[in-house]
Design a protein around this motif. Structure first.
Motif, mmCIF file in Angstrom:
data_model
loop_
_atom_site.group_PDB
_atom_site.id
_atom_site.type_symbol
_atom_site.label_atom_id
_atom_site.label_comp_id
_atom_site.label_asym_id
_atom_site.label_seq_id
_atom_site.Cartn_x
_atom_site.Cartn_y
_atom_site.Cartn_z
ATOM 1 N N ALA A 150 45.196 46.347 -11.953
ATOM 2 C CA ALA A 150 44.229 46.077 -10.888
ATOM 3 C C ALA A 150 44.663 44.869 -10.068
ATOM 4 C CB ALA A 150 42.844 45.844 -11.481
ATOM 5 N N PHE A 151 45.176 43.839 -10.709
ATOM 6 C CA PHE A 151 45.634 42.659 -9.989
ATOM 7 C C PHE A 151 46.850 42.977 -9.130
ATOM 8 C CE2 PHE A 151 47.808 38.463 -9.839
ATOM 9 C CZ PHE A 151 46.836 37.793 -9.123
ATOM 10 N N ALA A 152 47.751 43.812 -9.617
ATOM 11 C CA ALA A 152 48.929 44.201 -8.845
ATOM 12 C C ALA A 152 48.537 45.030 -7.620
ATOM 13 C CB ALA A 152 49.900 44.978 -9.726
ATOM 14 N N ILE A 153 47.576 45.923 -7.780
ATOM 15 C CA ILE A 153 47.096 46.710 -6.639
ATOM 16 C C ILE A 153 46.451 45.800 -5.608
ATOM 17 C CG2 ILE A 153 45.375 48.440 -5.953
ATOM 18 C CD1 ILE A 153 46.016 49.891 -8.573
ATOM 19 N N TYR A 154 45.674 44.831 -6.062
ATOM 20 C CA TYR A 154 45.045 43.881 -5.154
ATOM 21 C C TYR A 154 46.099 43.091 -4.365
ATOM 22 C CZ TYR A 154 42.665 39.660 -3.615
ATOM 23 O OH TYR A 154 42.199 38.622 -2.860
ATOM 24 N N LEU A 155 47.126 42.599 -5.039
ATOM 25 C CA LEU A 155 48.169 41.839 -4.343
ATOM 26 C C LEU A 155 48.948 42.717 -3.368
ATOM 27 C CD1 LEU A 155 49.630 39.527 -7.122
ATOM 28 C CD2 LEU A 155 48.154 38.908 -5.220
ATOM 29 N N THR A 156 49.196 43.969 -3.726
ATOM 30 C CA THR A 156 49.902 44.880 -2.839
ATOM 31 C C THR A 156 49.091 45.154 -1.579
ATOM 32 O OG1 THR A 156 50.956 45.898 -4.747
ATOM 33 C CG2 THR A 156 50.992 47.142 -2.690
ATOM 34 N N LEU A 157 47.809 45.408 -1.739
ATOM 35 C CA LEU A 157 46.960 45.654 -0.574
ATOM 36 C C LEU A 157 46.831 44.418 0.307
ATOM 37 C CD1 LEU A 157 44.147 47.862 -2.120
ATOM 38 C CD2 LEU A 157 46.005 48.571 -0.608
ATOM 39 N N PHE A 203 49.112 42.134 0.678
ATOM 40 C CA PHE A 203 50.391 42.018 1.370
ATOM 41 C C PHE A 203 50.472 42.998 2.540
ATOM 42 C CE2 PHE A 203 54.826 43.444 1.831
ATOM 43 C CZ PHE A 203 55.386 42.254 2.274
ATOM 44 N N ILE A 204 49.999 44.226 2.344
ATOM 45 C CA ILE A 204 50.038 45.223 3.409
ATOM 46 C C ILE A 204 49.140 44.811 4.572
ATOM 47 C CG2 ILE A 204 49.378 47.602 3.955
ATOM 48 C CD1 ILE A 204 50.394 48.370 1.178
ATOM 49 N N VAL A 205 47.967 44.290 4.269
ATOM 50 C CA VAL A 205 47.064 43.839 5.339
ATOM 51 C C VAL A 205 47.676 42.674 6.102
ATOM 52 C CG1 VAL A 205 44.833 42.738 5.765
ATOM 53 C CG2 VAL A 205 44.981 44.718 4.268
ATOM 54 N N LYS A 206 48.283 41.740 5.386
ATOM 55 C CA LYS A 206 48.930 40.607 6.049
ATOM 56 C C LYS A 206 50.096 41.084 6.913
ATOM 57 C CE LYS A 206 49.660 36.155 6.506
ATOM 58 N NZ LYS A 206 48.752 35.291 7.219
ATOM 59 N N LEU A 207 50.868 42.027 6.413
ATOM 60 C CA LEU A 207 51.984 42.578 7.175
ATOM 61 C C LEU A 207 51.487 43.317 8.414
ATOM 62 C CD1 LEU A 207 55.066 42.845 7.041
ATOM 63 C CD2 LEU A 207 54.719 45.016 5.880
#
Length: 73
Positions: free
Chosen positions: A46-53, A55-59
């Motif tokens: 869950a934490f990895a999915i949160y960090l990935t999302l 990162f995508i929003v920031k990108l």
């Protein structure tokens, strides 16, 4: 009533891993270790999915910028 609830949870809620181990024919410690590893895995996933999302929003914010007028091109 509270004693009935407590008795119910003590009878059916606790010793889940021991009853599961008896049914599967395994050791109780391996079942408990599996549950511990599974909880760490799900929390980490869950934490990895949160960090990935995040990162995508920031990108997306860095690539796509809203322009206020036509002359900003």
């Amino acid at each position: 009533m509270i004693n009935k609830m407590r008795y119910f949870f003590e009878k059916y809620g606790f010793k889940v891993s021991s009853r599961l181990a008896d049914r599967l024919g395994m050791r109780v410690s391996s079942i408990r270790l599996f549950f511990i590893y599974l909880s760490f895995f799900t929390l980490g996933l869950a934490f990895a999915i949160y960090l990935t999302l995040a990162f995508i929003v920031k990108l997306k914010d860095l690539v796509y910028t809203k322009r206020s007028s036509v002359f900003d091109l």
